[in-house]
Scaffold this active site. Structure first.
Site, mmCIF file in Angstrom:
data_model
loop_
_atom_site.group_PDB
_atom_site.id
_atom_site.type_symbol
_atom_site.label_atom_id
_atom_site.label_comp_id
_atom_site.label_asym_id
_atom_site.label_seq_id
_atom_site.Cartn_x
_atom_site.Cartn_y
_atom_site.Cartn_z
ATOM 1 C CE1 TYR A 110 -9.581 -2.911 0.123
ATOM 2 C CE2 TYR A 110 -8.746 -0.807 -1.000
ATOM 3 C CZ TYR A 110 -8.454 -1.929 -0.095
ATOM 4 O OH TYR A 110 -7.227 -2.282 0.197
ATOM 5 C CG HIS A 127 -5.422 -6.219 -0.590
ATOM 6 N ND1 HIS A 127 -6.504 -6.193 0.301
ATOM 7 C CD2 HIS A 127 -5.378 -7.188 -1.488
ATOM 8 C CE1 HIS A 127 -7.215 -7.019 -0.606
ATOM 9 N NE2 HIS A 127 -6.532 -7.549 -1.575
ATOM 10 C CE LYS A 158 -4.164 -2.287 2.261
ATOM 11 N NZ LYS A 158 -4.952 -2.270 3.251
ATOM 12 C CG ASN A 206 -3.811 -2.073 6.818
ATOM 13 O OD1 ASN A 206 -3.483 -1.678 5.449
ATOM 14 N ND2 ASN A 206 -4.755 -2.701 7.251
ATOM 15 C CD GLU A 261 -8.874 -8.908 -3.706
ATOM 16 O OE1 GLU A 261 -8.068 -9.494 -3.343
ATOM 17 O OE2 GLU A 261 -9.660 -8.409 -2.907
#
Ligand code: ATP
Ligand code: MG
Length: 138
Positions: free
Chosen positions: A50, A116, A10, A113, A127
């Protein structure tokens, strides 16, 4: 049997210079990096990725964050890749992530965070197909 999963380093981790360390942790855990590409995604692309979270209160902030800078999109392969990557990542909130996990080491908050990972076979297939064409997975 070898299984594929989809992962993102990320924007927070890329900004902080953790890309190499995250890739090293992934390779040391036995994953083969089948495909990887750097991208700067639009907010609309993040929203499409998302969409399962579209009703969640954090959806808008999450999509703004994911489009805030370059990230790395990856397809990883390994026996039991989906569950093993989730284990290597650690809990969504780094405060709850186990010692030694990527999020414990590199994540700054529940939103920013670091990584993913797909959570099931069907989501991995969606995805991977969202970000990669078949010819990129050779
Ligand atoms: P990911 O799908 O990114 O691998 P995850 O499966 O651990 O993470 P999800 O519940 O799918 O967590 O949430 C997707 C992402 O949305 C999280 O990784 C995090 O960046 C963000 N997020 C989740 N919960 C919150 C929250 N309560 N506040 C802010 N951001 C959140
Ligand atoms: Mg998830």
């Amino acid at each position: 049997m070898a299984q594929r999963t989809f992962s993102i380093i990320k924007p927070d981790a890329v900004r902080k210079g953790y890309t190499g360390a995250v890739l090293a942790a992934i390779e040391q855990a036995g994953f083969k990096i089948l495909a990887i590409k750097k991208a700067s995604i639009s907010k609309e692309q993040a929203e499409g990725f998302y969409y399962v979270h579209k009703e969640r209160p954090f959806f808008n902030d999450l999509c703004t964050f994911m489009s805030s800078g370059p990230l790395f999109l990856m397809v990883l392969e390994k026996d039991n890749a989906i569950a093993d990557l989730r284990k290597l990542m650690g809990a969504t909130n780094p405060a709850n992530a186990e010692e030694g996990t990527i999020r414990r080491k590199f994540a700054g908050s529940i939103q920013e965070n670091a990584i993913h990972g797909s959570d099931a076979e069907e989501t991995a297939a969606f995805e991977i197909g969202y970000w990669f064409a078949g010819y990129e997975l050779i």
